[in-house]
Write a protein that holds these residues in place. Sequence first.
Motif, PDB file in Angstrom:
ATOM      1  N   SER A  40      40.271  30.431  39.030  1.00  0.00           N
ATOM      2  CA  SER A  40      39.356  31.260  38.249  1.00  0.00           C
ATOM      3  C   SER A  40      37.952  30.734  38.498  1.00  0.00           C
ATOM      4  CB  SER A  40      39.685  31.192  36.747  1.00  0.00           C
ATOM      5  OG  SER A  40      40.963  31.729  36.483  1.00  0.00           O
ATOM      6  N   ALA A  41      36.961  31.627  38.520  1.00  0.00           N
ATOM      7  CA  ALA A  41      35.600  31.235  38.879  1.00  0.00           C
ATOM      8  C   ALA A  41      34.617  31.697  37.811  1.00  0.00           C
ATOM      9  CB  ALA A  41      35.225  31.809  40.244  1.00  0.00           C
ATOM     10  N   PHE A  42      33.519  30.966  37.684  1.00  0.00           N
ATOM     11  CA  PHE A  42      32.519  31.237  36.656  1.00  0.00           C
ATOM     12  C   PHE A  42      31.138  31.261  37.299  1.00  0.00           C
ATOM     13  CE2 PHE A  42      36.239  29.461  34.768  1.00  0.00           C
ATOM     14  CZ  PHE A  42      36.393  30.115  33.554  1.00  0.00           C
ATOM     15  N   ILE A  43      30.393  32.328  37.000  1.00  0.00           N
ATOM     16  CA  ILE A  43      29.029  32.472  37.499  1.00  0.00           C
ATOM     17  C   ILE A  43      28.086  31.913  36.444  1.00  0.00           C
ATOM     18  CG2 ILE A  43      27.256  34.104  38.251  1.00  0.00           C
ATOM     19  CD1 ILE A  43      29.524  35.986  39.095  1.00  0.00           C
ATOM     20  N   ARG A  44      27.260  30.947  36.826  1.00  0.00           N
ATOM     21  CA  ARG A  44      26.347  30.268  35.911  1.00  0.00           C
ATOM     22  C   ARG A  44      24.903  30.551  36.313  1.00  0.00           C
ATOM     23  NH1 ARG A  44      29.081  27.682  31.729  1.00  0.00           N
ATOM     24  NH2 ARG A  44      27.988  25.687  31.957  1.00  0.00           N
ATOM     25  N   SER A  45      23.979  30.013  35.555  1.00  0.00           N
ATOM     26  CA  SER A  45      22.565  30.257  35.829  1.00  0.00           C
ATOM     27  C   SER A  45      22.166  29.659  37.181  1.00  0.00           C
ATOM     28  CB  SER A  45      21.698  29.663  34.714  1.00  0.00           C
ATOM     29  OG  SER A  45      21.892  28.254  34.627  1.00  0.00           O
ATOM     30  N   PRO A  46      21.183  30.278  37.872  1.00  0.00           N
ATOM     31  CA  PRO A  46      20.799  29.830  39.214  1.00  0.00           C
ATOM     32  C   PRO A  46      20.189  28.432  39.198  1.00  0.00           C
ATOM     33  CG  PRO A  46      19.977  32.042  38.745  1.00  0.00           C
ATOM     34  CD  PRO A  46      20.449  31.489  37.449  1.00  0.00           C
ATOM     35  N   THR A  47      20.449  27.673  40.255  1.00  0.00           N
ATOM     36  CA  THR A  47      19.809  26.374  40.480  1.00  0.00           C
ATOM     37  C   THR A  47      19.522  26.239  41.966  1.00  0.00           C
ATOM     38  OG1 THR A  47      21.970  25.291  40.733  1.00  0.00           O
ATOM     39  CG2 THR A  47      20.958  25.219  38.537  1.00  0.00           C
TER      40      THR A  47
END
Length: 400
Positions: free
Chosen positions: A315-322
């Motif tokens: 399972s994958a999670f999209i987080r805030s850009p860095t």
Amino acid sequence: RRQSLSALRAQSSAMNYILYGSRGSGSLAIELALSEAGVPFRVEDTSIEGAAQRSEWFSAINPQRKVPALLTPQGETLTESAAILLSLDERHREAALLPPAGTPERAQALRWLLFISSEIYPLIEVIDYPERFEASPGTADATRALAKAKWRDRWLLVERAIAGAPWLLSGGFCLVDLYIAVISRWPSGDKEYRAEWLPTRAPRVEALARAVAERTACKAVWQGHFPSPSAQPAASELEPPATRASPPPAASPPPAASPATRASPPEGLPFHILDVFTTGRPMSGNQLLVVEDRNDTLSTEAMQQIAAEIGFAESAFIRSPTGGCAATVRIFTTDAEVPQAGHPIIGLSEVVGSGVDASEFAMMTNKGPIRVRRGAAAHQWFASQDACDWLRSAGAAPRG
């Protein structure tokens, strides 16, 4: 007292085959093949639990100190399970362990025998002994988690290749079925894989293993290695495949005791169920959950819990850009977070790319930035990573 190797070879010539193996190990595939061929043999217990294969006396038989090893009537020592199986087919053609030479059926049997021996079998050492393969101290758990994810991905390829009912080949049983049945029982300590994932995600593999266990020539041998109900769960104990197809609907949830009450992501976070590595056929390919958590509201513990409850390989999670990337992404198996994995990166590209106008962009992983670009076809993506980025993320300095 252990006999000398020369004495053992003389005994092998007189008594036919001597198989060195351990309960539930790869030697079981050889034992089953010998039983199917109907040739006399005996098994010399070389317990892995007791580290007998690491002993000095066994090193004289196999310097690699691994089972299986087979002493032939001619006094030869054979190792490597795939090589042993092929040798048994060549020496006992009357048993028809494989289709005849030169046939398309034999070509496919060899294809999958070698795929399992080279792409699946070696992963079990990483899963059982991750500390031997960790890139740096303290990464054993992540190493094991990545190997377990690869293990499941590769069994899905075997699942799609099974053409018979229940055998690998449409023409009927062959010795590759023995290999599939034995190795699919590993890893022995992963109860979720055996009781839930395998029967629901790879039901053909599960059915094939059960059919091997019931073959006349195999039944007594199989029960000698897997005697308890827990070693091979009864069908009534397994979760129905339909209950694992997707997270439960928001309305009219099933009763709490039902296996279908698999958790979905928290309310308010968009999520997607994707099929990756597919040609467009519905309900095929590798399943992937992608959760859009672009404001970083979920803790690591919460993401791990969601991945465990959904039960997909990853399972994958999209987080805030860095780092100037379009998004930061994190990937979890049911057991642990992994730094990268193939089909999650492609699935993440589809979701992240839906909000990016450029044909190319980057996503930040725990192993540095991954660059992705759109393909010519719809929903087609390509991913790559600069080796220097990977080395820097691992704490190594690239040379040159």
